[in-house]
Design a protein around this motif. Sequence first.
Motif, short mmCIF file in Angstrom:
data_model
loop_
_atom_site.label_atom_id
_atom_site.label_comp_id
_atom_site.label_asym_id
_atom_site.label_seq_id
_atom_site.Cartn_x
_atom_site.Cartn_y
_atom_site.Cartn_z
N UNK A 1 0.84 -1.21 0.00
CA UNK A 1 0.00 0.00 0.00
C UNK A 1 0.87 1.25 0.00
N UNK A 2 1.90 1.26 0.83
CA UNK A 2 2.81 2.41 0.89
C UNK A 2 3.55 2.57 -0.45
N UNK A 3 3.96 1.44 -1.03
CA UNK A 3 4.67 1.50 -2.31
C UNK A 3 3.75 2.00 -3.42
N UNK A 4 2.49 1.58 -3.39
CA UNK A 4 1.54 2.04 -4.40
C UNK A 4 1.30 3.53 -4.31
N UNK A 5 1.15 4.04 -3.09
CA UNK A 5 0.95 5.47 -2.90
C UNK A 5 2.17 6.25 -3.36
N UNK A 6 3.36 5.77 -3.01
CA UNK A 6 4.59 6.46 -3.43
C UNK A 6 4.72 6.47 -4.94
N UNK A 7 4.36 5.37 -5.59
CA UNK A 7 4.45 5.30 -7.05
C UNK A 7 3.51 6.30 -7.70
N UNK A 8 2.28 6.40 -7.19
CA UNK A 8 1.32 7.33 -7.76
C UNK A 8 1.78 8.77 -7.56
N UNK B 1 10.23 12.38 -17.92
CA UNK B 1 9.79 11.45 -18.96
C UNK B 1 10.48 10.10 -18.82
N UNK B 2 11.75 10.12 -18.48
CA UNK B 2 12.48 8.85 -18.27
C UNK B 2 11.84 8.07 -17.12
N UNK B 3 11.55 8.77 -16.02
CA UNK B 3 10.95 8.11 -14.86
C UNK B 3 9.55 7.61 -15.18
N UNK B 4 8.77 8.38 -15.94
CA UNK B 4 7.43 7.96 -16.32
C UNK B 4 7.47 6.74 -17.23
N UNK B 5 8.46 6.71 -18.11
CA UNK B 5 8.60 5.55 -18.99
C UNK B 5 8.91 4.30 -18.17
N UNK B 6 9.73 4.44 -17.15
CA UNK B 6 10.05 3.30 -16.30
C UNK B 6 8.81 2.81 -15.56
N UNK C 1 -0.69 -3.87 -7.17
CA UNK C 1 -0.13 -2.83 -8.05
C UNK C 1 -1.17 -2.29 -9.03
N UNK C 2 -2.42 -2.65 -8.84
CA UNK C 2 -3.46 -2.28 -9.80
C UNK C 2 -3.58 -0.76 -9.95
N UNK C 3 -3.66 -0.06 -8.82
CA UNK C 3 -3.86 1.40 -8.89
C UNK C 3 -2.68 2.12 -9.56
N UNK C 4 -1.44 1.92 -9.10
CA UNK C 4 -0.34 2.62 -9.79
C UNK C 4 -0.20 2.22 -11.26
N UNK C 5 -0.52 0.96 -11.59
CA UNK C 5 -0.43 0.55 -13.00
C UNK C 5 -1.48 1.27 -13.84
N UNK C 6 -2.69 1.39 -13.33
CA UNK C 6 -3.73 2.11 -14.07
C UNK C 6 -3.39 3.60 -14.18
N UNK C 7 -2.80 4.15 -13.14
CA UNK C 7 -2.41 5.56 -13.18
C UNK C 7 -1.30 5.76 -14.21
#
Length: 216
Positions: free
Chosen positions: A69-76, A109-114, A142-148
Motif C-alpha cells: 500500500x505504501x509503495x503504491x501510494x509512493x508510485x502514484x 519522462x524517463x521516470x514515467x517511462x520506467x 499494483x493495480x492502482x499505480x499501474x492504471x495511473x
Amino acid sequence: MPLDVCQLPLVGGHPALDLVNTLERGGESPHDFLTDSSALLRWSARVGVVTDAEVDQVGRAWRDEPAAAHAGLAAVRDIREGLHLVLLAAITDADCGTAGDPIAAGAALVALHQRWSGAAVRARFVLDSSQVRMVYGTVPAMLVPDRIAEAALDVMLTADLTRVRRCPVLEGGCGWLFLDQSRNGSRRWCRMADCGNAVKARRLTERRRAARPTNS
C-alpha cells in the motif's frame, strides 16, 4: 479545513490531469489530498480508474501487505509529480510563456517511462468482442499505480497538449491544470464558479476601493 479528496472538483478533463490537481502547490506548505493509501483508493474509484469490485480486491491486498500500500501510494505520487513537470514544459502558460523546465521534464519522462514499463510487464492481452486490448492492473497490489501509469501515458500521447491550460496563478487562480475543450480555446479558469468569479469579485472590490474619495 481542507476538502476530502472525494470532494475535490474534477476539472481536468482527464483522470491524469485530475491526479495532478490532487496536490495544491501554491503557498509555502503545499497540501496533498492523497494523504494515505485509503484516500488514493477512494479517489481512484471516483475518477473511474478502478471499479467497485477492484476496490475490494485492492483493499484486501493492501490490508494483507501494508508495504505494498505504501509503495503504491509512493508510485502514484511519483507519477503525479513527473506528469506535472512534463505538462508544464509542454504547455504555454496563462501567466505568459512556458511554465516548466525542459531539463526537469526530460528526466521526468524517463521516470514515467520506467513506471509505464513496469505496468506493461504486468499487463495482459484480452480478446474482447473480436478486438484485442491490453488490460493494465492484473496484480491487485499494483493495480492502482499501474492504471495511473496507463492514464499518464494516455494523456501524453493522445491529448492535444496545446489545449492544456493552467489556472493563472498571477491573476489569483489556483494553478490547477485542465484540458481546454471550449470551441475557440478561450477557457482561462479551472472553474468560472470558483477561481474565475473569486478573481472577478476581488478586482471589483479593488476598483471600488480605489474609486472612493480619500479624506484630506
